[in-house]
Design a protein around this motif. Structure first.
Motif, short mmCIF file in Angstrom:
data_model
loop_
_atom_site.label_atom_id
_atom_site.label_comp_id
_atom_site.label_asym_id
_atom_site.label_seq_id
_atom_site.Cartn_x
_atom_site.Cartn_y
_atom_site.Cartn_z
N GLY A 130 0.68 -1.07 -0.31
CA GLY A 130 -0.14 0.01 -0.36
C GLY A 130 0.90 1.45 0.05
O GLY A 130 1.80 1.16 -0.11
N GLU A 179 -10.72 -4.27 -8.62
CA GLU A 179 -12.07 -4.27 -7.78
C GLU A 179 -12.22 -5.46 -6.70
O GLU A 179 -13.06 -4.88 -5.77
N TYR A 182 -8.98 -5.18 -3.74
CA TYR A 182 -8.66 -4.01 -2.78
C TYR A 182 -9.22 -2.90 -3.77
O TYR A 182 -9.56 -1.95 -3.92
N PRO A 183 -10.46 -2.97 -2.92
CA PRO A 183 -11.61 -1.96 -3.55
C PRO A 183 -11.82 -0.39 -2.56
O PRO A 183 -12.21 0.59 -3.04
N GLN A 184 -10.60 -0.75 -1.93
CA GLN A 184 -10.69 0.64 -1.13
C GLN A 184 -9.94 1.76 -2.50
O GLN A 184 -10.41 2.75 -2.05
N PHE A 185 -9.12 1.13 -3.15
CA PHE A 185 -8.82 2.04 -4.17
C PHE A 185 -9.41 1.90 -5.10
O PHE A 185 -9.41 3.15 -6.25
N GLU A 187 -12.95 2.96 -4.85
CA GLU A 187 -13.15 4.73 -3.72
C GLU A 187 -12.22 5.40 -3.73
O GLU A 187 -12.49 7.03 -4.04
N ASN A 188 -11.67 5.59 -3.65
CA ASN A 188 -9.48 6.77 -3.63
C ASN A 188 -8.39 6.30 -3.91
O ASN A 188 -7.60 4.87 -3.72
#
Ligand SMILES: Nc1nc2c(c(=O)[nH]1)N[C@H]1C(S)=C(S)[C@@H](COP(=O)(O)O)O[C@H]1N2
Ligand SMILES: [Mo]
Length: 280
Positions: A130, A179, A182-185, A187-188
């Protein structure tokens, strides 16, 4: 019209729609709104230059957003929206009929591909790191990568040395990998993605960096197949990057580590004089 084939049910248009829905960080404007905004900024801009200092005072008297007068802010957001729309993701590189695919030479063996000692694919894992340097995960072929939707594309691979080949790559879209794992990426997003060969080959490391939008493009694949067969080791087994948006210099073979980062990553061929963006 670009011929884009996918083995899964999501069409390109679906994907474009889904991407646009995700773009909640910039205003999504309809055609009518765009026209209105153009007219408005041309009018206010023209009036401002004609009336000179008096207008500038007027502009400065306008309500401020983020310390920028509102009228200037509108123009700035307008430019950004245009730029984002022109850029992606609806522009696809040309695709070809699979029957047009030809053999491709092995070109570039940095990162441990130069010796004939077989790489231990069975124990290969792809590390994901990350933005703060923390390890986020480790992935194996079957469960994590081959389990993603598999797709094929026949595109032209272009090398900066001046040759090109039409080839069929098979694998999963990097965007599907993000997706799913690492769905957080989604979003951001980070500004960049760095990819490197495995640490076993640290004496002859190969590494590339790509901008976020190019990585998330529907034709950017984590490829495990070439012309219908499993990738050979010199072509980058078990997983390499392929994207018709970039020259071969960016299409790293045998990925060991993927890093989501906001700092522009080091890049092997950029350090040797080639353009960092390497766009086609
Ligand atoms: N690990 C690694 N990946 C690499 C390279 C390399 O030297 N090492 N060379 C790049 C270049 S310049 C090209 S043109 C393509 C060639 O891919 P191919 O060998 O499958 O034709 O791989 C790219 N990926
Ligand atoms: Mo290349």
């Amino acid at each position: 019209m670009a011929r884009w084939r996918s083995s899964k049910t999501e069409t390109h248009d679906d994907r474009v729609a889904r991407y646009e829905a995700l773009e909640n960080d910039v205003p999504t404007l309809t055609e009518a709104e765009l026209r209105l905004r153009t007219r408005r900024s041309v009018l206010t801009g023209g009036a401002a230059s004609l009336a000179g200092l008096a207008s500038w005072r007027w502009v400065q008297g306008q309500p401020e957003v983020d310390r920028i007068p509102q009228v200037l802010r509108d123009t700035h957001e307008f430019n950004e929206a245009i730029w984002r729309r022109l850029y992606r993701p609806n522009k696809l590189a040309p695709t070809f009929d699979p029957s047009e695919a030809t053999d491709i030479r092995v070109n570039g063996r940095h990162g441990g591909l130069e010796n004939d000692a077989p790489f231990d694919i069975a124990n290969w894992q792809m590390r994901v790191v990350g933005p703060d340097g923390e390890e986020l995960g480790r992935h194996v072929m079957e469960d994590d990568l081959l389990a993603l939707p598999q797709t094929e594309m026949t595109v032209e691979h272009k090398c900066v040395e001046g040759w090109s080949n039409v080839v069929t790559w098979g694998g999963s879209r990097f965007s599907d990998f993000v997706e799913t794992h690492y769905p957080q990426f989604i979003e951001n997003p980070t500004a960049y993605v760095a990819l490197e060969t495995p640490p076993q080959n640290i004496n002859n490391h190969f590494y590339v960096g790509l901008d976020w939008d190019s990585m998330m493009h529907p034709q950017t694949l984590l490829a495990s197949r070439l012309n219908g067969e499993e990738l050979s080791q010199p072509h980058g087994a078990p997983i390499r990057l392929t994207t018709p948006l970039k020259y071969g210099t960016k299409q790293i073979k045998r990925i060991g580590t993927i890093t989501f980062t906001n700092e522009r990553p080091a890049d092997y061929w950029t350090e040797r004089g080639y353009d960092w963006y390497a766009g086609l």
